[in-house]
Design a protein around this motif. Structure first.
Motif, PDB file in Angstrom:
ATOM      1  N   TYR A1261       0.682  -1.139   0.120  1.00 42.10           N
ATOM      2  CA  TYR A1261       0.080  -0.057  -0.017  1.00 42.10           C
ATOM      3  C   TYR A1261       0.822   1.124  -0.184  1.00 42.10           C
ATOM      4  O   TYR A1261       1.890   1.161   0.556  1.00 42.10           O
ATOM      5  CB  TYR A1261      -0.936  -0.127   1.186  1.00 42.10           C
ATOM      6  CG  TYR A1261      -1.817  -1.262   1.046  1.00 42.10           C
ATOM      7  CD1 TYR A1261      -3.087  -0.940   0.400  1.00 42.10           C
ATOM      8  CD2 TYR A1261      -1.713  -2.425   1.844  1.00 42.10           C
ATOM      9  CE1 TYR A1261      -4.287  -2.041   0.695  1.00 42.10           C
ATOM     10  CE2 TYR A1261      -2.519  -3.467   1.913  1.00 42.10           C
ATOM     11  CZ  TYR A1261      -3.523  -3.157   1.302  1.00 42.10           C
ATOM     12  OH  TYR A1261      -4.814  -3.981   1.153  1.00 42.10           O
ATOM     13  N   PHE A1262       0.600   2.086  -0.782  1.00 42.55           N
ATOM     14  CA  PHE A1262       1.136   3.466  -0.931  1.00 42.55           C
ATOM     15  C   PHE A1262       0.175   4.687  -0.262  1.00 42.55           C
ATOM     16  O   PHE A1262      -1.003   5.021  -0.711  1.00 42.55           O
ATOM     17  CB  PHE A1262       1.668   3.901  -2.323  1.00 42.55           C
ATOM     18  CG  PHE A1262       2.621   3.088  -3.012  1.00 42.55           C
ATOM     19  CD1 PHE A1262       3.680   3.066  -2.787  1.00 42.55           C
ATOM     20  CD2 PHE A1262       1.833   1.962  -4.041  1.00 42.55           C
ATOM     21  CE1 PHE A1262       4.647   2.387  -3.288  1.00 42.55           C
ATOM     22  CE2 PHE A1262       2.738   1.171  -4.367  1.00 42.55           C
ATOM     23  CZ  PHE A1262       4.278   1.363  -3.876  1.00 42.55           C
ATOM     24  N   PHE A1263       0.744   5.138   0.797  1.00 42.71           N
ATOM     25  CA  PHE A1263      -0.008   6.081   1.653  1.00 42.71           C
ATOM     26  C   PHE A1263       0.614   7.555   1.713  1.00 42.71           C
ATOM     27  O   PHE A1263       1.907   7.391   2.241  1.00 42.71           O
ATOM     28  CB  PHE A1263      -0.416   5.500   3.088  1.00 42.71           C
ATOM     29  CG  PHE A1263      -1.060   6.665   3.820  1.00 42.71           C
ATOM     30  CD1 PHE A1263      -2.513   6.652   3.584  1.00 42.71           C
ATOM     31  CD2 PHE A1263      -0.544   7.377   4.867  1.00 42.71           C
ATOM     32  CE1 PHE A1263      -3.282   7.449   4.563  1.00 42.71           C
ATOM     33  CE2 PHE A1263      -1.439   8.026   5.693  1.00 42.71           C
ATOM     34  CZ  PHE A1263      -2.740   8.080   5.309  1.00 42.71           C
ATOM     35  N   ASP A1264       0.058   8.217   1.292  1.00 40.93           N
ATOM     36  CA  ASP A1264       0.618   9.563   1.117  1.00 40.93           C
ATOM     37  C   ASP A1264       2.030   9.569   0.319  1.00 40.93           C
ATOM     38  O   ASP A1264       3.000  10.478   0.352  1.00 40.93           O
ATOM     39  CB  ASP A1264       0.959  10.126   2.416  1.00 40.93           C
ATOM     40  CG  ASP A1264       1.153  11.607   2.423  1.00 40.93           C
ATOM     41  OD1 ASP A1264       0.769  12.548   1.426  1.00 40.93           O
ATOM     42  OD2 ASP A1264       1.690  12.195   3.440  1.00 40.93           O
ATOM     43  N   ILE A1265       2.053   8.871  -0.772  1.00 42.06           N
ATOM     44  CA  ILE A1265       3.202   8.787  -1.889  1.00 42.06           C
ATOM     45  C   ILE A1265       2.899   9.522  -2.892  1.00 42.06           C
ATOM     46  O   ILE A1265       1.814   8.948  -3.575  1.00 42.06           O
ATOM     47  CB  ILE A1265       3.800   7.537  -2.047  1.00 42.06           C
ATOM     48  CG1 ILE A1265       3.899   6.845  -0.728  1.00 42.06           C
ATOM     49  CG2 ILE A1265       5.033   7.423  -2.566  1.00 42.06           C
ATOM     50  CD1 ILE A1265       5.059   7.581   0.332  1.00 42.06           C
ATOM     51  N   PRO A1266       3.343  10.343  -3.608  1.00 40.94           N
ATOM     52  CA  PRO A1266       3.109  10.903  -4.884  1.00 40.94           C
ATOM     53  C   PRO A1266       2.941   9.941  -5.837  1.00 40.94           C
ATOM     54  O   PRO A1266       3.890   9.088  -6.214  1.00 40.94           O
ATOM     55  CB  PRO A1266       4.030  12.237  -5.162  1.00 40.94           C
ATOM     56  CG  PRO A1266       4.509  12.667  -3.903  1.00 40.94           C
ATOM     57  CD  PRO A1266       4.547  11.307  -3.034  1.00 40.94           C
ATOM     58  N   LEU A1267       2.012  10.021  -6.756  1.00 35.52           N
ATOM     59  CA  LEU A1267       1.922   9.009  -8.087  1.00 35.52           C
ATOM     60  C   LEU A1267       2.903   9.075  -8.677  1.00 35.52           C
ATOM     61  O   LEU A1267       3.534   8.011  -9.311  1.00 35.52           O
ATOM     62  CB  LEU A1267       0.630   9.426  -8.603  1.00 35.52           C
ATOM     63  CG  LEU A1267       0.271   8.244  -9.668  1.00 35.52           C
ATOM     64  CD1 LEU A1267      -0.168   7.058  -9.298  1.00 35.52           C
ATOM     65  CD2 LEU A1267      -0.995   8.961 -10.481  1.00 35.52           C
ATOM     66  N   PRO A1268       3.633   9.942  -9.220  1.00 33.16           N
ATOM     67  CA  PRO A1268       5.096   9.965 -10.109  1.00 33.16           C
ATOM     68  C   PRO A1268       6.010   9.258  -9.370  1.00 33.16           C
ATOM     69  O   PRO A1268       6.710   8.540 -10.023  1.00 33.16           O
ATOM     70  CB  PRO A1268       5.457  11.522 -10.329  1.00 33.16           C
ATOM     71  CG  PRO A1268       4.073  12.349 -10.240  1.00 33.16           C
ATOM     72  CD  PRO A1268       3.307  11.459  -9.188  1.00 33.16           C
ATOM     73  N   LYS A1269       6.077   9.438  -8.236  1.00 31.38           N
ATOM     74  CA  LYS A1269       7.165   8.670  -7.357  1.00 31.38           C
ATOM     75  C   LYS A1269       6.864   7.155  -7.225  1.00 31.38           C
ATOM     76  O   LYS A1269       7.951   6.522  -7.374  1.00 31.38           O
ATOM     77  CB  LYS A1269       7.152   9.478  -5.853  1.00 31.38           C
ATOM     78  CG  LYS A1269       8.199   8.407  -4.682  1.00 31.38           C
ATOM     79  CD  LYS A1269       9.692   8.923  -5.287  1.00 31.38           C
ATOM     80  CE  LYS A1269      10.712   8.322  -4.383  1.00 31.38           C
ATOM     81  NZ  LYS A1269      10.715   9.377  -3.101  1.00 31.38           N
ATOM     82  N   ILE A1270       5.544   6.986  -7.230  1.00 25.55           N
ATOM     83  CA  ILE A1270       5.151   5.376  -7.192  1.00 25.55           C
ATOM     84  C   ILE A1270       5.370   4.657  -8.665  1.00 25.55           C
ATOM     85  O   ILE A1270       6.018   3.676  -8.640  1.00 25.55           O
ATOM     86  CB  ILE A1270       3.620   5.461  -6.895  1.00 25.55           C
ATOM     87  CG1 ILE A1270       3.351   5.698  -5.558  1.00 25.55           C
ATOM     88  CG2 ILE A1270       3.121   3.778  -7.132  1.00 25.55           C
ATOM     89  CD1 ILE A1270       1.739   5.739  -5.270  1.00 25.55           C
ATOM     90  N   LYS A1271       5.128   5.664  -9.321  1.00 22.70           N
ATOM     91  CA  LYS A1271       5.456   4.882 -10.785  1.00 22.70           C
ATOM     92  C   LYS A1271       6.970   4.632 -11.120  1.00 22.70           C
ATOM     93  O   LYS A1271       7.223   3.876 -11.527  1.00 22.70           O
ATOM     94  CB  LYS A1271       5.134   5.918 -12.025  1.00 22.70           C
ATOM     95  CG  LYS A1271       3.492   6.072 -12.252  1.00 22.70           C
ATOM     96  CD  LYS A1271       2.976   7.010 -12.979  1.00 22.70           C
ATOM     97  CE  LYS A1271       1.462   6.845 -13.317  1.00 22.70           C
ATOM     98  NZ  LYS A1271       0.847   7.625 -14.289  1.00 22.70           N
ATOM     99  N   ARG A1272       7.753   5.802 -10.600  1.00 18.61           N
ATOM    100  CA  ARG A1272       9.360   5.436 -10.870  1.00 18.61           C
ATOM    101  C   ARG A1272       9.911   4.273  -9.941  1.00 18.61           C
ATOM    102  O   ARG A1272      10.752   3.478 -10.297  1.00 18.61           O
ATOM    103  CB  ARG A1272       9.991   6.706 -10.497  1.00 18.61           C
ATOM    104  CG  ARG A1272       9.813   7.926 -11.564  1.00 18.61           C
ATOM    105  CD  ARG A1272      10.849   8.852 -11.286  1.00 18.61           C
ATOM    106  NE  ARG A1272      10.779   9.716 -10.285  1.00 18.61           N
ATOM    107  CZ  ARG A1272       9.956  10.846  -9.850  1.00 18.61           C
ATOM    108  NH1 ARG A1272       9.044  11.085 -10.896  1.00 18.61           N
ATOM    109  NH2 ARG A1272      10.005  11.254  -8.777  1.00 18.61           N
ATOM    110  N   LEU A1273       9.340   3.985  -8.778  1.00 15.36           N
ATOM    111  CA  LEU A1273       9.809   3.186  -7.850  1.00 15.36           C
ATOM    112  C   LEU A1273       9.477   1.596  -8.525  1.00 15.36           C
ATOM    113  O   LEU A1273      10.106   0.847  -8.603  1.00 15.36           O
ATOM    114  CB  LEU A1273       8.806   3.171  -6.818  1.00 15.36           C
ATOM    115  CG  LEU A1273       9.214   4.231  -5.525  1.00 15.36           C
ATOM    116  CD1 LEU A1273       8.357   4.224  -4.371  1.00 15.36           C
ATOM    117  CD2 LEU A1273      10.815   4.255  -5.196  1.00 15.36           C
TER     118      LEU A1273
END
Length: 1645
Positions: A1261-1273
């Motif tokens: 789960y990603f909580f309070d993580i910006p969407l662009p950051k999630i994509k790059r991860l």
């Protein structure tokens, strides 16, 4: 409001930034997964930073572009992804520097046209909405910006950019202060904290107003800047004039041209026209003033201006024809232009800017922009001007240069120039120094082939050490300086005497072992295995055996009867449970299947389960299912069918097939039912329809049963493994160990690769009582857990004095040299391997296991891993989950093994030939070495045992919602086209279905839609049991098809449709955090680990304390709660959470744990006396805990045990858990963004989700993580291994010590040569090997000159002391230098005669010296301008005392000369071909040298003294002498040499940033010693509490280590230096303990 009205706010903004600078972390700004680290560079900061480089001279465009490209290449070398942004408003800051306007425009053009760099120029300013939207969409990892501009106004612009970035939660990296070694780039990072974010929010209106006033002021300055040069002409007028000039040239040269010729002609023409117009205007004005004569003494005549333009054309002709190799030999002109010509020069630069800004009007005209980086060479222009002005112009130009010059001049039509310049000057040539002759077996074998080609000094040369005068102080005459010191092993504390026979000690050891076994048993439910050495034959009476069997036969029968009865009772209870509640009954059924061993019994139970599911399905469809069907019942039914058909085919009979077919028919899978039983009657279709799920069988299995799909597993057991049936790759590992081979093992997190480690340990334990297996953990936090697991898994009766397991870290050691299984960390194992007197123990090592070997390519500790891998001669296992190029690693390690194979063969032959007992090679006595295999296998496992699903948490209508995140949504079209799909981007079967549906929706006429339809796919059609491998092949087909779609442009729409909506604001997310935990509990997604990576603030555990503890405190004791709240207020990050967490009221009896199940033995003893013990137990009773590096070992152990047992189900953790700690969970939540959340940490942490053997599906789960950051991860690839520069001066010294002092000379020589010959840097790179050999020679030269080695490579005075302090190079060498000079003896004078105590003043001076050596934390140079409320001396460390300072300068000068000589010699062996091209754009400046021009030969005649510096930097007049300047050595050195200035053991009293400004040292150590207050340090020195505590402990450890070493070296126990260090060490530790005690008391309060 105007600019003056906002001066107060500008000061306020500057103060905030300056106050944040001491807190800036100085570290490598690129992590291993650099694809995930997208960042932004401010283009003007890049320009200003490179302009201010000390080696650069303004006007040398090509040198400037070289610096820019070097800067960008350093960032891109590791694959960094970034964009360069030039704001339109930022151009206004250069109106006072018109010479920089064309340079800025040329830089933009060069990056856009000649590189692949993403250049953004469309944003008006940093406060624009477009820029804000860009940051929200891309969310950069950080923004690189300068903290100071060329003027105060530009500094204000940079400040606005910094403040706005913080407000957008983007971290800031300062462009100045960058330092790069061969493979890393270091810089200051200022994080976006809550304080900075709130400043931006609270002052939003003021920021906008102040920014507008600043831009308005700059626009007004543009008008005033243009007026002196163009009079009444405005900006737009000049733009029109420039366009007109370009149109005229386009007509003149319709075929096109290059940018150098175009700019020269157009700028000269425009300048002449404008200047002529001004002169005419002035004449008219003069004529209009009757009786007044106006004399313009400061104006050039038109003829002079024409001459200047002629020279400009001639200079461009030179640039067009001279290769860089020739231009680099130009004479150096040091004087500047006459003041009279300044006005026209500025006008000319304005004209160049107008021309470059309007190149777009040329349309499709053929304009070559390749050499836009070489538009102006002021040094060359001055050289030509000097020749024509002061020398006799008698030399011919040469035909080619003359033709181009005339071509340019004819195009301009009017040229002239006449001015005064200074004289040329010659740079002195740095003398080359030869090598001191030296010899030893190691030196001769490693570099003997090079020595014959190098300049060697004669024995009577004054540089040869025999001619040196001893510099050692008289006070050191009674010191045993050559004594071999004890090492860290001897000095690291051992709580007990391991050899003691004292009953109390033995009792303590027994309790300690029991505690370890309990800890290990709590981590994994595996029974202890008794190990018996293979040579031991237990004696038993055969007659006794038979009697025992007879006696036990009846009891066995009785036990079997009891077991049968218990089995029947259990099956009955399961059957009844399934009738009452199907799902809970199925859970019990599966638990029973796991524990049952009989296939026939299992089959019966599966049939029982199928019957129950079928019955439940019919009842459901007849009732609630009429409205909406619960497909979970159908899933359980199909799951039972899968199991029966796949696992028990030999038991199934016709009646079973008929019943299964009937079940399939009821689900609506008619074709599958008929394939199983063609005789099955269809019956009433309408009646059966109400039971149908109305989904095709393939889609149903993929979409609803994805994680239940059966994987291809081996069914035949392996006799070597009793606990489970190993997979094929695991069996290969067992074969590796059985054959004494080595292996590189790459498998996902939690795939089971660690099991091979335990099998290896068992093998070594069984072989003998002497063999040792070493397990190397990446961090000390893992050592205790692995040791406990080993203690639990194995037990063995060993001879007296021997133990089974030992541990060794920098904090403690236990049974290190007398154990058979040693658990340690790399740095400690290195200490043992390089200790000459421990080689006997090293020979006992049979296997080494390297866990998490990807640390080999990380910033911290990489040098240890590489050295260990090449120096060990026994087999090894290398484990990792995240290596992109394991084949390269395997090949490298195989080459090392081949070396050892040959070395062992040579030594064996030598032993056989000599046959002398005194020269016997000990390792040959052991058969295990003879039986060793030298093969290195690569073992790969590409699949996890369970699937991972990713979810994004969003806030809607005051509630938390979870949106599934499809992995493909993380990709872009460019990524797929260039790199394909990342190898570890795996789709679940459900996600494959989602991808297919999206593709079919986007392209309705998709030709392959039918072929790839789940029901028609060749591997699924009419298949009852779809396996995991089938689903994986389906996924591969979809990915390949999507890749083919790139050509038709539909991929972008597919990815967009898969991407979730944008997230809510983080403010709402924070308020909803308590609800998130509750929601996960309700969804049965616990246990879960919540990762927050800001370890230094440690508010991650305060968050959960507040969630479950603070609410009760408020109810029961409001005053205490208020006090607790005040106590925590200093944590800025905590403030935002404090009030928000109160929104969720938790009842008194609410808990996530079963309190009754809590082990009293754990909660009572484990953490009773620790700092946070009471708090941890209170939290544990509510089922929560926290885990971070600042906790005591017992506290972490307490949390780990309870979490694994399921008693704690919610844990807030930092990155500590990413290093292999065994804490598997059902879900992982990334609950906070951070600079430390990179893709490597993401993979390590997310791998914890999904407990092996318990969960078929893990949740992330990603909580309070910006969407662009999630994509790059998700999209970033696994990191490749990156080599390090393997050698250092101290390592060479340690290797020579090992070679000369080792017990077995041949053995130690082989180890030393293995380290020198087999670095990863030099693998398959002969050029790098040559550089390493030269660096090795340089190291030997320095060690000989500093009197650490003699000419035979044997150690001399204080070699042991410098070697012991190896972790602090070059401070260790400087410290010994100070000691040998007697400086410490001069300083350490007792307070009064006859006493052994030293005054506070002496102690503080000693701390000052040591802080300058061993506590070097730099602060950005700009901080020195800060207006502080306290003295700067509390933050900035004072300089060394004068005598120390002078000694340090002498040391640095000597080292610098040697290093420069090394670079000169190394430069002779490099291929300089690549040095004549820009490093990023690869534009070459080569060609045939111009030999027909006498003038060229005259002007370019200075070829000496430019051998080891880049030809680009020679354009600014730099020579080899600049290698002696600390501020320029890294900027001028030839890049092809492969070394940087950081490889020289220099310790400057200050460090210069890119602009040549001094970066001061932080005075935190001296401040602490003087005031003993950590809180004041936190406030004044800008270091967080956890960071401060760690640094102070390290410093205290260093003082203690030095004190112990000096005591061993000095035979006089009353020596003042020895006594002073003892006093300082004791005092410092007392202050530290007093401070920690006070912190503990405050915490308890």
């Amino acid at each position: 409001l105007g600019l003056k009205d906002h001066e107060g706010f500008f000061r306020k903004m500057t103060t905030l930034i300056l106050n944040e600078m001491p807190k800036a972390g100085y570290s490598s700004i690129l992590n291993d997964f650099v694809e995930s680290n997208f960042f932004v560079i401010d283009g003007d900061s890049l320009l200003v930073t490179c302009l201010c480089v000390k080696s650069f001279k303004w006007g040398q465009n090509l040198h400037f572009f070289y610096l820019v490209e070097c800067y960008l290449v350093d960032l891109m070398r590791n694959g960094g992804q970034f964009a360069v942004v030039f704001f339109k408003d930022a151009e206004y800051a250069y109106f006072d520097f018109p010479e920089l306007l064309p340079l800025r425009t040329a830089l933009i053009l060069h990056l856009q046209h000649n590189t692949n760099v993403d250049v953004q120029t469309e944003f008006s300013g940093c406060l624009s909405q477009d820029w804000k939207l860009y940051l929200e969409q891309h969310y950069p990892y950080f923004l690189i910006v300068s903290e100071e501009g060329l003027s105060d106004l530009q500094t204000h612009l940079f400040n606005f950019l910094i403040i706005h970035s913080w407000g957008m939660k983007v971290n800031v990296v300062l462009s100045s202060g960058h330092e790069s070694d061969t493979f890393r780039l270091y810089a200051h990072t200022m994080e976006s904290t809550d304080r900075n974010q709130s400043f931006s929010k609270e002052n939003e209106a003021v920021i906008q107003s102040a920014y507008k006033s600043l831009i308005q002021h700059l626009e007004e300055r543009r008008i005033s800047a243009l007026a002196p040069h163009f009079e009444h002409l405005k900006w737009n007028d000049m733009m029109k004039e420039a366009c007109q000039t370009l149109f005229l040239l386009q007509c003149l040269w319709p075929e096109g041209s290059d940018i150098q010729r175009v700019l020269c002609v157009t700028s000269c023409s425009l300048s002449l026209r404008m200047y002529h117009r001004i002169l005419v205007s002035k004449k008219k004005a003069a004529a209009g003033q009757k009786g007044i004569t106006v004399v313009h003494s400061n104006c050039l005549s038109l003829q002079e201006v024409e001459d200047f333009c002629r020279l400009c054309c001639l200079c461009v002709a030179f640039q067009l024809h001279l290769p860089l190799s020739q231009r680099a030999c130009s004479r150096v002109i040091t004087c500047s232009w006459l003041w009279d010509s300044d006005s026209f020069l500025k006008m000319n630069k304005w004209c160049e800017h107008f021309i470059l800004s309007n190149l777009n009007v040329l349309g499709c005209w053929n304009l070559n922009l390749n050499h836009v980086s070489d538009l102006y060479d002021e040094q060359l222009l001055k050289n030509i001007a000097f020749y024509y002005e002061f020398e006799k112009p008698h030399l011919n130009l040469g035909d080619s240069i003359r033709r181009d010059y005339e071509h340019l001049w004819n195009a301009v039509s009017h040229l002239v120039k006449e001015f005064d310049v200074g004289k040329s000057c010659n740079n002195s040539i740095m003398p080359s120094v030869g090598f001191i002759p030296m010899t030893s077996s190691v030196i001769d074998e490693f570099v003997g082939d090079m020595m014959k080609d190098l300049p060697i000094l004669k024995s009577d040369d004054p540089i040869v050490p025999s001619q040196f005068k001893e510099k050692t102080s008289d006070e050191l005459l009674h010191w045993h300086a050559q004594r071999l010191l004890s090492d860290d092993y001897d000095r690291i504390k051992c709580h007990i005497d391991e050899q003691s026979r004292d009953p109390h000690v033995l009792d303590f050891l027994k309790k300690s072992q029991d505690n370890q076994q309990f800890y290990g048993k709590s981590l994994e439910s595996i029974s202890t295995k008794v190990i018996v050495t293979q040579t031991t034959q237990p004696k038993e009476d055969s007659s006794g055996k038979k009697k025992k069997k007879k006696k036990k036969k009846k009891s066995f029968l009785k036990e079997d009867q009891n077991k049968d009865q218990q089995k029947d009772d259990l099956l009955f209870s399961i059957e009844e449970e399934m009738k009452m509640n199907l799902h809970s009954g199925i859970r019990k059924l599966e638990e029973y299947l796991t524990s049952c061993a009989s296939n026939s019994v299992k089959f019966g139970v599966e049939i029982l389960g199928l019957i129950a599911c079928f019955k439940a399905w019919k009842e459901h469809c007849q009732g609630e299912g009429k409205i909406s069907k619960d497909l979970s019942i159908a899933v359980q039914m199909m799951k039972r069918i899968h199991s029966l058909l796949e696992r028990y085919p030999e038991i199934l009979e016709a009646e079973h097939h008929q019943y299964i077919a009937k079940c399939l028919k009821y689900l609506g899978f008619n074709d599958l039912a008929n394939s199983l039983d063609p005789t099955l009657m269809i019956g009433d279709d309408k009646k059966k329809k109400k039971y149908s799920i109305d989904i095709g069988p393939a889609r149903f299995q993929l979409q609803y049963m994805g994680h239940y799909l059966i994987r291809d597993e081996r069914k035949n057991p392996d006799p070597r493994i009793q606990d489970f049936i190993p997979n094929t790759w695991q069996r290969e590992l067992l074969d590796v160990v059985d054959k004494n081979e080595s292996a590189v093992i790459v498998a996902p997190v939690s795939a089971g690769k660690t099991y091979a480690s335990y099998y290896c340990m068992e093998k070594v334990l069984r072989e003998s009582d002497d063999g040792v297996v070493v397990y190397i953990a990446p961090a000390k936090s893992l050592v205790g857990q692995v040791a406990a697991t080993v203690e639990n898994r194995f037990t063995k009766a060993l001879p007296a004095g021997r133990t089974l397991c030992g541990a060794f870290t920098r904090d403690y050691r236990h049974n290190v040299l007398n154990c058979q299984v040693l658990i340690t960390v790399p740095e400690c194992f290195e200490i043992l391997l390089l200790a000459p007197h421990r080689q006997k123990w090293v020979e006992r090592i049979r296997y080494v296991i390297f866990d998490e070997v990807h640390y080999l390519c990380r910033e911290v500790g990489a040098k240890f891993w590489e050295l260990l891998l090449v120096i060990i001669r026994c087999p090894f296992l290398v484990l990792s989950a995240t290596i992109n190029n394991p084949t390269l690693l395997t090949e490298w390690l195989q080459s090392v093994k081949q070396y050892w194979k040959q070395a062992d063969k040579i030594m064996e032959e030598k032993f056989i030939s000599e046959k002398q007992a005194d020269k016997c090679l000990n390792f040959l006595r052991d058969n295990s070495y003879k039986n060793q295999s030298y093969e290195v296998r690569l073992v790969l496992c590409e699949e996890r045992d369970n699937d991972l699903e990713k979810h994004i948490c969003s806030v809607k209508h005051d509630d938390v919602y979870f949106d599934h995140f499809h992995p493909c949504a993380a990709l872009t079209t460019d990524t797929i086209e260039k790199y394909g799909f990342p190898p570890d981007l795996i789709l679940t079967p459900q996600e494959s279905i989602q991808l297919y549906d999206t593709m079919a929706h986007v392209w309705e006429a998709w030709p392959r839609a039918q072929e790839l339809c789940p029901e028609e796919f060749i591997l699924f059609k009419n298949k009852i049991v779809i396996k995991k491998l089938d689903a994986r092949k389906y996924e591969e087909n979809l990915k390949a098809e999507l890749t083919n779609w790139i050509k038709n442009g539909k991929v972008k729409r597919v990815l967009k449709n898969l991407s979730p909506d944008s997230l809510s604001s983080s403010e709402d997310m924070v308020k909803m955090f308590p609800l998130l935990v509750e929601k996960l509990r309700q969804m049965d997604k616990l246990p879960a680990i919540f990762f927050l990576l800001l370890a230094v603030t440690e508010y991650e555990f305060s968050l959960l304390k507040s969630l479950f503890f603070l609410n009760n405190s408020i109810k029961k004791n409001p005053k205490r709660a208020e006090k607790l709240e005040r106590k925590l207020m200093y944590r800025a990050e905590y403030i935002n959470f404090l009030e928000n967490l109160k929104i969720l009221e938790i009842s008194e009896d609410h808990t996530y744990a079963d309190v009754k199940a809590l082990h009293t033995e754990i909660t009572r003893d484990k953490v009773r006396l620790t700092r946070n013990g009471k708090e941890l137990k209170a939290l544990a009773q509510r089922g929560i805990g926290y885990h971070h590096s600042g906790m005591y070992f017992k506290e972490k152990e307490f949390v780990e045990i309870l979490f694994v047992k399921g008693l704690i189900r919610v844990v807030m953790a930092t990155g500590t858990l990413a290093s292999g700690i065994h804490m598997p969970c059902k879900s992982v939540v990334f609950a906070q963004d951070s600079v430390y959340l990179d893709a490597l940490n993401y993979r390590q942490m997310s791998g914890r989700a999904g407990r092996r053997g318990q969960d078929l599906l893990g949740n992330v789960y990603f909580f309070d993580i910006p969407l662009p950051k999630i994509k790059r991860l998700l999209a970033s690839g696994v990191p490749e291994l990156r080599e390090q520069f393997p050698l250092s001066i101290t390592l060479v010294l340690r290797l020579m010590l090992l070679a000369s002092k080792g017990d077995d000379p041949e053995d130690t020589k082989a180890k030393v040569l293995s380290v020198l010959k087999h670095s990863l840097l030099s693998f398959k790179r002969p050029r790098a090997m040559k550089t390493l050999k030269l660096y090795f020679l340089f190291s030997l030269q320095l060690l000989i000159k500093e009197d650490y080695l003699n000419k035979n490579g044997n150690p001399k005075k204080f070699a042991g002391l410098a070697s012991y302090l190896h972790g602090h190079e070059p401070s260790n060498l400087v410290f010994v230098n100070f000691l040998k000079r007697g400086l410490f003896h001069n300083l350490c004078k007792p307070a009064w005669k006859g006493t052994q105590q030293f005054s506070q003043d002496v102690m503080e001076k000693l701390v000052l010296v040591l802080a300058n050596l061993f506590a070097r934390k730099y602060i950005p140079a700009k901080f020195q301008n800060a207006d502080l409320s306290f003295p700067q001396s509390k933050v900035i460390l004072a300089e060394l005392p004068e005598d120390f300072k002078a000694a340090l300068h002498e040391y640095n000068l000597a080292v610098m000369k040697d290093f420069a000589s090394f670079l000169l010699i190394a430069s002779k062996s490099v291929n300089k071909k690549n040095e004549y091209q820009l490093p990023l754009s690869r534009i070459k400046f080569t060609g045939k040298q111009c030999e027909d021009s006498q003038l060229v030969s005259h002007l370019m005649s200075y070829k000496e003294g430019r051998a080891a510096v880049s030809p680009f930097v020679c354009l600014s007049g730099n020579t080899d002498n600049d290698l002696l300047r600390p501020e320029t050595v890294n900027q001028v050195i030839l890049r092809t040499i492969g070394v940087s200035g950081t490889q020289a053991p220099l310790l400057w009293p200050w460090k210069l940033d890119n602009r040549g400004r001094r970066m001061p040292l932080n005075a935190y150590v001296l401040n602490f010693y003087q005031h003993n207050c950590l809180t004041r340090l936190d406030q004044t020195n800008g270091m967080r509490m956890g960071q401060l505590l760690k640094c102070l402990k390290d410093f205290a450890f260093n003082i203690q280590a030095i004190s112990d070493s000096l005591s061993e070296l000095c035979e006089n126990e009353h020596d003042n230096v020895v006594l002073a260090f003892k006093q300082l060490s004791q005092t410092f530790y007392e202050k530290l303990e007093e401070m920690q005690t006070q912190m503990h008391q405050n915490h308890l309060k």
